[in-house]
Design a protein around this motif. Structure first.
Motif, PDB file in Angstrom:
ATOM      1  N   PRO A 228       0.825  -1.217   0.000  1.00 22.27           N
ATOM      2  CA  PRO A 228       0.000   0.000   0.000  1.00 22.27           C
ATOM      3  C   PRO A 228       0.856   1.261   0.000  1.00 22.27           C
ATOM      4  O   PRO A 228       1.808   1.375   0.778  1.00 22.27           O
ATOM      5  N   LEU A 229       0.523   2.180  -0.907  1.00 18.82           N
ATOM      6  CA  LEU A 229       1.226   3.456  -0.998  1.00 18.82           C
ATOM      7  C   LEU A 229       2.733   3.274  -1.154  1.00 18.82           C
ATOM      8  O   LEU A 229       3.529   4.138  -0.782  1.00 18.82           O
ATOM      9  N   GLY A 230       3.139   2.131  -1.709  1.00 16.87           N
ATOM     10  CA  GLY A 230       4.549   1.876  -1.941  1.00 16.87           C
ATOM     11  C   GLY A 230       5.289   1.264  -0.771  1.00 16.87           C
ATOM     12  O   GLY A 230       6.487   0.970  -0.885  1.00 16.87           O
ATOM     13  N   PHE A 231       4.638   1.055   0.363  1.00 16.57           N
ATOM     14  CA  PHE A 231       5.278   0.406   1.506  1.00 16.57           C
ATOM     15  C   PHE A 231       5.239  -1.108   1.280  1.00 16.57           C
ATOM     16  O   PHE A 231       4.257  -1.778   1.600  1.00 16.57           O
ATOM     17  N   GLU A 232       6.333  -1.640   0.736  1.00 16.45           N
ATOM     18  CA  GLU A 232       6.351  -3.019   0.271  1.00 16.45           C
ATOM     19  C   GLU A 232       6.163  -4.027   1.406  1.00 16.45           C
ATOM     20  O   GLU A 232       6.672  -3.854   2.504  1.00 16.45           O
ATOM     21  N   ASN A 233       5.405  -5.076   1.094  1.00 19.54           N
ATOM     22  CA  ASN A 233       5.120  -6.174   2.026  1.00 19.54           C
ATOM     23  C   ASN A 233       4.579  -5.682   3.364  1.00 19.54           C
ATOM     24  O   ASN A 233       5.023  -6.104   4.427  1.00 19.54           O
ATOM     25  N   SER A 234       3.610  -4.791   3.298  1.00 20.80           N
ATOM     26  CA  SER A 234       2.916  -4.346   4.505  1.00 20.80           C
ATOM     27  C   SER A 234       1.800  -5.323   4.850  1.00 20.80           C
ATOM     28  O   SER A 234       1.218  -5.970   3.975  1.00 20.80           O
ATOM     29  N   VAL A 235       1.491  -5.413   6.137  1.00 22.30           N
ATOM     30  CA  VAL A 235       0.493  -6.357   6.627  1.00 22.30           C
ATOM     31  C   VAL A 235      -0.607  -5.607   7.358  1.00 22.30           C
ATOM     32  O   VAL A 235      -0.333  -4.737   8.190  1.00 22.30           O
ATOM     33  N   THR A 236      -1.856  -5.917   7.045  1.00 19.32           N
ATOM     34  CA  THR A 236      -2.991  -5.425   7.818  1.00 19.32           C
ATOM     35  C   THR A 236      -3.863  -6.627   8.168  1.00 19.32           C
ATOM     36  O   THR A 236      -3.843  -7.641   7.473  1.00 19.32           O
ATOM     37  N   ALA A 237      -4.602  -6.515   9.239  1.00 26.18           N
ATOM     38  CA  ALA A 237      -5.399  -7.651   9.696  1.00 26.18           C
ATOM     39  C   ALA A 237      -6.796  -7.213  10.093  1.00 26.18           C
ATOM     40  O   ALA A 237      -7.023  -6.067  10.495  1.00 26.18           O
ATOM     41  N   GLY A 238      -7.735  -8.130   9.976  1.00 21.69           N
ATOM     42  CA  GLY A 238      -9.120  -7.867  10.349  1.00 21.69           C
ATOM     43  C   GLY A 238      -9.900  -9.160  10.272  1.00 21.69           C
ATOM     44  O   GLY A 238      -9.399 -10.218  10.654  1.00 21.69           O
ATOM     45  N   VAL A 239     -11.103  -9.068   9.739  1.00 25.66           N
ATOM     46  CA  VAL A 239     -11.954 -10.243   9.604  1.00 25.66           C
ATOM     47  C   VAL A 239     -12.575 -10.252   8.214  1.00 25.66           C
ATOM     48  O   VAL A 239     -12.512  -9.270   7.472  1.00 25.66           O
ATOM     49  N   ILE A 240     -13.160 -11.384   7.871  1.00 19.65           N
ATOM     50  CA  ILE A 240     -13.992 -11.451   6.673  1.00 19.65           C
ATOM     51  C   ILE A 240     -15.319 -10.798   7.029  1.00 19.65           C
ATOM     52  O   ILE A 240     -16.075 -11.306   7.852  1.00 19.65           O
ATOM     53  N   SER A 241     -15.594  -9.659   6.437  1.00 24.73           N
ATOM     54  CA  SER A 241     -16.784  -8.881   6.808  1.00 24.73           C
ATOM     55  C   SER A 241     -18.043  -9.344   6.083  1.00 24.73           C
ATOM     56  O   SER A 241     -19.151  -9.177   6.594  1.00 24.73           O
ATOM     57  N   GLY A 242     -17.878  -9.892   4.891  1.00 26.17           N
ATOM     58  CA  GLY A 242     -19.045 -10.321   4.139  1.00 26.17           C
ATOM     59  C   GLY A 242     -18.628 -11.095   2.903  1.00 26.17           C
ATOM     60  O   GLY A 242     -17.465 -11.077   2.489  1.00 26.17           O
ATOM     61  N   LEU A 243     -19.584 -11.800   2.311  1.00 27.18           N
ATOM     62  CA  LEU A 243     -19.363 -12.607   1.113  1.00 27.18           C
ATOM     63  C   LEU A 243     -20.350 -12.212   0.032  1.00 27.18           C
ATOM     64  O   LEU A 243     -21.396 -11.619   0.319  1.00 27.18           O
ATOM     65  N   HIS A 244     -20.020 -12.533  -1.197  1.00 27.31           N
ATOM     66  CA  HIS A 244     -20.895 -12.255  -2.348  1.00 27.31           C
ATOM     67  C   HIS A 244     -21.276 -10.777  -2.404  1.00 27.31           C
ATOM     68  O   HIS A 244     -22.416 -10.426  -2.695  1.00 27.31           O
ATOM     69  N   ARG A 245     -20.309  -9.928  -2.136  1.00 27.05           N
ATOM     70  CA  ARG A 245     -20.586  -8.493  -2.125  1.00 27.05           C
ATOM     71  C   ARG A 245     -20.550  -7.922  -3.540  1.00 27.05           C
ATOM     72  O   ARG A 245     -19.646  -8.211  -4.322  1.00 27.05           O
ATOM     73  N   ASP A 246     -21.540  -7.123  -3.866  1.00 26.69           N
ATOM     74  CA  ASP A 246     -21.597  -6.379  -5.115  1.00 26.69           C
ATOM     75  C   ASP A 246     -21.659  -4.907  -4.751  1.00 26.69           C
ATOM     76  O   ASP A 246     -22.542  -4.495  -3.997  1.00 26.69           O
ATOM     77  N   ILE A 247     -20.713  -4.119  -5.259  1.00 23.16           N
ATOM     78  CA  ILE A 247     -20.659  -2.712  -4.881  1.00 23.16           C
ATOM     79  C   ILE A 247     -21.694  -1.938  -5.687  1.00 23.16           C
ATOM     80  O   ILE A 247     -21.670  -1.976  -6.914  1.00 23.16           O
ATOM     81  N   PRO A 248     -22.625  -1.247  -5.039  1.00 23.31           N
ATOM     82  CA  PRO A 248     -23.655  -0.511  -5.771  1.00 23.31           C
ATOM     83  C   PRO A 248     -23.040   0.459  -6.769  1.00 23.31           C
ATOM     84  O   PRO A 248     -22.157   1.239  -6.444  1.00 23.31           O
TER      85      PRO A 248
END
Length: 343
Positions: free
Chosen positions: A150-170
């Motif tokens: 992200p933004l050129g910061f190579e091999n950066s790690v972020t963590a969270g959860v799976i928020s949803g499935l089968h998402r279609d962006i309006p």
């Protein structure tokens, strides 16, 4: 319409300002709360590794993909092939791959697929570590780890959860058919993350990071990834044939607005409005007409363009499906045979 950003081909100088805020608190007794006496030895929590072991194991399988116009991320697919997003490589045929160790290697773009936003790149460096790909969908609430640049910061790690499935962006269908049937995560996704890995708690690749909704829209940590099964299907087709085959119905569709609903006298509150039909295509042969509103494809209800594209992605060329359309005040069921696009 929701503003959506694809998280790739970004490279700009960056000025970072960091603020540190220390938090302190008093000891002793507060209303309803009693602390341990000073003579009681403090309880020291055991060290928590978090996802450190997972990241150490998988990071060598995630690369930075540099082009003359910017950068994105990629994931090792075979010991000399990297998979990334089509929008990361664009029209480039030669790229530079940067590995977690800092080593670099030339890469040649072998094939791309704009419909799914998947591309495959051959690496001059061989014997790359191939991670495990998980083809079944993760469960909502599972841990999720994103690795990329992200933004050129190579091999950066972020963590969270799976928020949803089968998402279609309006509203996303107007930008790209790839922005449907996605995995949603609150693991932070930023420009440069595109093409990177979204992992589960076992370090398996569950998706290829694709896009995010920018904070300027009021969104907080709304990121999206292409499911691994879709990535593998398309990437393997690209490597075998140079192209990928996709289900084809032969209609152009748009939003059903209240104004259009009134103008057409359509007895439907939601659906995908058929704007045009390809002559001789599957929809044309089945009798679907411009002005029809598609409200179901097979067993899937269709309330939007994104719903239709998501349902169509689950079909196969040559398959006969039932399409429910509303035409004026009448509801009609038609049975087109799904065609193919590409190949």
């Amino acid at each position: 319409m929701t503003r959506l950003a694809k998280a790739g081909r970004w490279l700009l100088p960056l000025l970072v300002t960091t603020s540190l805020v220390a938090c302190t608190g008093d000891t002793g007794q507060r209303a309803g709360v009693t602390t341990a006496p000073a003579s009681t030895p403090p309880v020291v929590a055991a060290p928590v590794a978090g996802f450190a072991d997972l990241v150490e194991k998988v990071s060598p399988s995630v690369v930075t993909v540099r082009t003359s116009e910017g950068l994105g991320s990629g994931v090792v697919l075979r010991d000399d092939v990297v998979v990334t997003n089509e929008h990361v490589v664009g029209n480039a045929r030669d790229v530079t791959l940067v590995f977690a160790s800092g080593a670099q290697s030339p890469g040649q773009v072998l094939a791309t697929d704009r419909i799914s936003d998947v591309a495959v790149v051959r690496s001059d460096r061989k014997n790359l570590p191939v991670p495990a790909f998980r083809q079944d969908l993760p469960r909502q609430g599972e841990a999720a780890v994103a690795i990329g640049s992200p933004l050129g910061f190579e091999n950066s790690v972020t963590a969270g959860v799976i928020s949803g499935l089968h998402r279609d962006i309006p509203g996303s269908a107007a930008q790209s058919r790839s922005l449907v049937d996605l995995i949603q995560t609150d693991a932070s996704i930023s420009p440069g993350n595109s093409g990177g890995a979204l992992l589960d708690a076992q370090g398996r690749v569950v998706g290829l990071n694709e896009a995010y909704i920018p904070p300027t829209t009021g969104a907080v940590d709304l990121g999206f990834a292409i499911p691994a099964a879709t990535v593998l299907d398309v990437a393997n087709q690209l490597l075998a044939n140079g192209t990928a085959v996709h289900p084809y119905l032969g209609v152009s569709v748009g939003r059903l607005t209240p104004e259009i609903q009134r103008q057409l006298g359509v007895d439907a509150d939601a659906g995908a409005l058929v704007l045009g039909v390809d002559q001789g295509g599957p929809a044309d042969q089945a009798g679907i007409r411009a002005g029809d509103v598609i409200v179901a494809l097979g067993s899937t209800k269709v309330a939007s363009v994104e719903d239709l594209l998501g349902a169509l992605r689950e079909t196969k060329p040559g398959q006969k499906v039932t399409v429910s359309v509303v035409r004026g005040e009448q509801r009609t069921q038609l049975e087109p045979t799904i065609g193919q696009q590409g190949g």
